[in-house]
Design a protein around this motif. Structure first.
Motif, PDB file in Angstrom:
ATOM      1  N   ARG A   1      -6.434   6.642   3.113  1.00  0.00           N
ATOM      2  CA  ARG A   1      -5.108   7.220   2.850  1.00  0.00           C
ATOM      3  C   ARG A   1      -5.193   8.343   1.820  1.00  0.00           C
ATOM      4  O   ARG A   1      -4.463   9.342   1.910  1.00  0.00           O
ATOM      5  CB  ARG A   1      -4.141   6.133   2.386  1.00  0.00           C
ATOM      6  CG  ARG A   1      -3.724   5.176   3.508  1.00  0.00           C
ATOM      7  CD  ARG A   1      -2.859   4.048   2.982  1.00  0.00           C
ATOM      8  NE  ARG A   1      -2.435   3.166   4.049  1.00  0.00           N
ATOM      9  CZ  ARG A   1      -1.218   3.160   4.604  1.00  0.00           C
ATOM     10  NH1 ARG A   1      -0.308   4.022   4.177  1.00  0.00           N
ATOM     11  NH2 ARG A   1      -0.911   2.315   5.562  1.00  0.00           N
TER      12      ARG A   1
ATOM     13  N   MET B   1       0.610   4.258  -2.761  1.00  0.00           N
ATOM     14  CA  MET B   1       0.455   5.674  -2.447  1.00  0.00           C
ATOM     15  C   MET B   1       1.517   6.517  -3.134  1.00  0.00           C
ATOM     16  O   MET B   1       1.242   7.622  -3.604  1.00  0.00           O
ATOM     17  CB  MET B   1       0.508   5.883  -0.932  1.00  0.00           C
ATOM     18  CG  MET B   1      -0.728   5.405  -0.183  1.00  0.00           C
ATOM     19  SD  MET B   1      -2.278   6.120  -0.831  1.00  0.00           S
ATOM     20  CE  MET B   1      -1.955   7.880  -0.625  1.00  0.00           C
TER      21      MET B   1
ATOM     22  N   ASP C   1      -6.406  11.400   3.555  1.00  0.00           N
ATOM     23  CA  ASP C   1      -5.289  12.011   4.288  1.00  0.00           C
ATOM     24  C   ASP C   1      -4.419  12.829   3.347  1.00  0.00           C
ATOM     25  O   ASP C   1      -4.016  13.960   3.669  1.00  0.00           O
ATOM     26  CB  ASP C   1      -4.430  10.930   4.956  1.00  0.00           C
ATOM     27  CG  ASP C   1      -5.130  10.239   6.120  1.00  0.00           C
ATOM     28  OD1 ASP C   1      -6.084  10.826   6.683  1.00  0.00           O
ATOM     29  OD2 ASP C   1      -4.730   9.106   6.453  1.00  0.00           O
ATOM     30  N   LEU C   2      -4.123  12.257   2.175  1.00  0.00           N
ATOM     31  CA  LEU C   2      -3.293  12.946   1.187  1.00  0.00           C
ATOM     32  C   LEU C   2      -3.976  14.208   0.687  1.00  0.00           C
ATOM     33  O   LEU C   2      -3.336  15.267   0.560  1.00  0.00           O
ATOM     34  CB  LEU C   2      -3.004  12.001   0.013  1.00  0.00           C
ATOM     35  CG  LEU C   2      -2.201  12.589  -1.144  1.00  0.00           C
ATOM     36  CD1 LEU C   2      -0.790  12.937  -0.698  1.00  0.00           C
ATOM     37  CD2 LEU C   2      -2.157  11.608  -2.322  1.00  0.00           C
TER      38      LEU C   2
ATOM     39  N   THR D   1      -4.826  -4.982  -0.225  1.00  0.00           N
ATOM     40  CA  THR D   1      -5.070  -3.552  -0.052  1.00  0.00           C
ATOM     41  C   THR D   1      -6.562  -3.316  -0.205  1.00  0.00           C
ATOM     42  O   THR D   1      -7.097  -3.383  -1.312  1.00  0.00           O
ATOM     43  CB  THR D   1      -4.303  -2.719  -1.102  1.00  0.00           C
ATOM     44  OG1 THR D   1      -2.904  -2.997  -1.006  1.00  0.00           O
ATOM     45  CG2 THR D   1      -4.527  -1.239  -0.884  1.00  0.00           C
TER      46      THR D   1
ATOM     47  N   ILE E   1       0.815  -1.211   0.000  1.00  0.00           N
ATOM     48  CA  ILE E   1       0.000   0.000   0.000  1.00  0.00           C
ATOM     49  C   ILE E   1       0.854   1.268   0.000  1.00  0.00           C
ATOM     50  O   ILE E   1       0.497   2.274  -0.622  1.00  0.00           O
ATOM     51  CB  ILE E   1      -1.001   0.005   1.176  1.00  0.00           C
ATOM     52  CG1 ILE E   1      -2.048   1.126   0.965  1.00  0.00           C
ATOM     53  CG2 ILE E   1      -0.288   0.136   2.517  1.00  0.00           C
ATOM     54  CD1 ILE E   1      -3.257   1.008   1.866  1.00  0.00           C
ATOM     55  N   ALA E   2       2.020   1.228   0.658  1.00  0.00           N
ATOM     56  CA  ALA E   2       2.898   2.402   0.654  1.00  0.00           C
ATOM     57  C   ALA E   2       3.397   2.686  -0.761  1.00  0.00           C
ATOM     58  O   ALA E   2       3.516   3.852  -1.172  1.00  0.00           O
ATOM     59  CB  ALA E   2       4.074   2.181   1.599  1.00  0.00           C
TER      60      ALA E   2
ATOM     61  N   GLU F   1       0.421   9.298  -5.783  1.00  0.00           N
ATOM     62  CA  GLU F   1       0.768  10.700  -5.573  1.00  0.00           C
ATOM     63  C   GLU F   1       1.477  11.269  -6.799  1.00  0.00           C
ATOM     64  O   GLU F   1       1.236  12.414  -7.197  1.00  0.00           O
ATOM     65  CB  GLU F   1       1.650  10.835  -4.330  1.00  0.00           C
ATOM     66  CG  GLU F   1       1.846  12.263  -3.894  1.00  0.00           C
ATOM     67  CD  GLU F   1       2.432  12.380  -2.494  1.00  0.00           C
ATOM     68  OE1 GLU F   1       2.796  13.509  -2.111  1.00  0.00           O
ATOM     69  OE2 GLU F   1       2.530  11.350  -1.789  1.00  0.00           O
TER      70      GLU F   1
ATOM     71  N   ASP G   1      -9.445   1.147   3.063  1.00  0.00           N
ATOM     72  CA  ASP G   1      -8.162   1.591   3.611  1.00  0.00           C
ATOM     73  C   ASP G   1      -7.467   2.564   2.669  1.00  0.00           C
ATOM     74  O   ASP G   1      -6.921   3.594   3.100  1.00  0.00           O
ATOM     75  CB  ASP G   1      -7.248   0.391   3.879  1.00  0.00           C
ATOM     76  CG  ASP G   1      -7.686  -0.421   5.084  1.00  0.00           C
ATOM     77  OD1 ASP G   1      -8.355   0.144   5.965  1.00  0.00           O
ATOM     78  OD2 ASP G   1      -7.371  -1.628   5.138  1.00  0.00           O
ATOM     79  N   LEU G   2      -7.472   2.242   1.376  1.00  0.00           N
ATOM     80  CA  LEU G   2      -6.832   3.126   0.410  1.00  0.00           C
ATOM     81  C   LEU G   2      -7.585   4.450   0.323  1.00  0.00           C
ATOM     82  O   LEU G   2      -6.966   5.518   0.220  1.00  0.00           O
ATOM     83  CB  LEU G   2      -6.772   2.465  -0.966  1.00  0.00           C
ATOM     84  CG  LEU G   2      -6.055   3.278  -2.051  1.00  0.00           C
ATOM     85  CD1 LEU G   2      -4.629   3.612  -1.636  1.00  0.00           C
ATOM     86  CD2 LEU G   2      -6.064   2.535  -3.382  1.00  0.00           C
TER      87      LEU G   2
END
Length: 244
Positions: free
Chosen positions: A94, A22, A97-98, A86, A18-19, A26, A90-91
């Motif tokens: 995130r 992201m 948050d972004l 994933t 998942i990191a 991004e 959950d994604l």
């Protein structure tokens, strides 16, 4: 995009943690065209095998997250690679948050009126600096969709979440992505129902063991017919493994 992309029964799946997802996501916000994110689970794979329009949408997606323990098991059996699951919710968290951090404009589309109202309230409470520029429930007449697209674009939306259920949401995004002026569009399934508290997530113990499907079946027995696709999926995976 350079993905660790695998295929399960003709359906592509990305194998990033998942990191890593992201990081790639991004980066894609700087691209001039809309990027799409779909979740892949056994039910969607089996549906795509008999729905060419859905299969085409999945194959053209930018990000395909392995949402569902069956997907990760399938990747292990066919490709011998262990990837992390994933989940869509959950994604989505995130990405919210972004969006709050980067001051992206966010629009929510989908679910029932009372659900999206409750979910959006909870989202804003959890992300007080978020630029939530608009919401629209999913019970929208077909002749109103062009006006919705215009509204989304006029609000300078960067991140659009679409929760119409599968395969309707994937087909909607596929149909309109050429006229949408957003940076990112994610199909979120029932995530708004989860965020609104209508369909609470499984306890952590179920999530850790990959048994969220069992919890949903116990709490929502009406899902039984849908869950019958799981043994069919496993059978097809094992057959492909034996024939490969």
């Amino acid at each position: 995009m350079d993905h660790n992309r695998k295929t399960l029964l003709q359906v592509p799946v990305d194998g990033y943690q998942i990191a890593d997802f992201m990081s790639k996501i991004e980066e894609s916000f700087s691209n001039p065209r809309v990027a799409t994110i779909f979740a892949i689970n056994p039910e969607k794979i089996m549906r795509a095998l008999r729905d060419p329009e859905l299969l085409s949408a999945l194959k053209e997606a930018d990000f395909l997250i392995p949402d569902g323990i069956g997907t990760t098991v399938g990747i292990w059996l066919i490709h011998g690679e262990r990837i992390a699951r994933t989940t869509g919710v959950d994604l989505m968290g995130r990405l919210l948050d972004l969006a709050e951090k980067k001051e992206y404009n966010v629009f929510l589309f989908g679910s029932a009126p009372e659900v999206i109202d409750r979910a959006s309230t909870k989202i804003v409470r959890a992300h007080p600096a978020l630029h939530l520029v608009g919401i629209q429930h999913g019970y929208l007449q077909k002749n109103k969709h062009e006006a919705l697209i215009k509204k989304i674009n006029e609000l300078n939306t960067d991140l659009l979440f679409v929760g119409l259920g599968s395969p309707k949401q994937e087909k909607w995004i596929q149909r309109y992505k050429k006229v949408l002026q957003v940076k990112m569009c994610m199909a979120i399934g029932g995530s708004l129902d989860v965020l609104a508290g209508r369909n609470p997530r499984a306890p952590i113990s179920y999530q850790y063991l990959g048994l969220e499907w069992l919890y949903r079946l116990i709490s929502q027995p009406q899902r039984f017919k849908r869950q019958l696709v799981l043994p069919k999926f496993i059978f097809e995976i094992l057959r492909e493994k034996l024939l490969s």
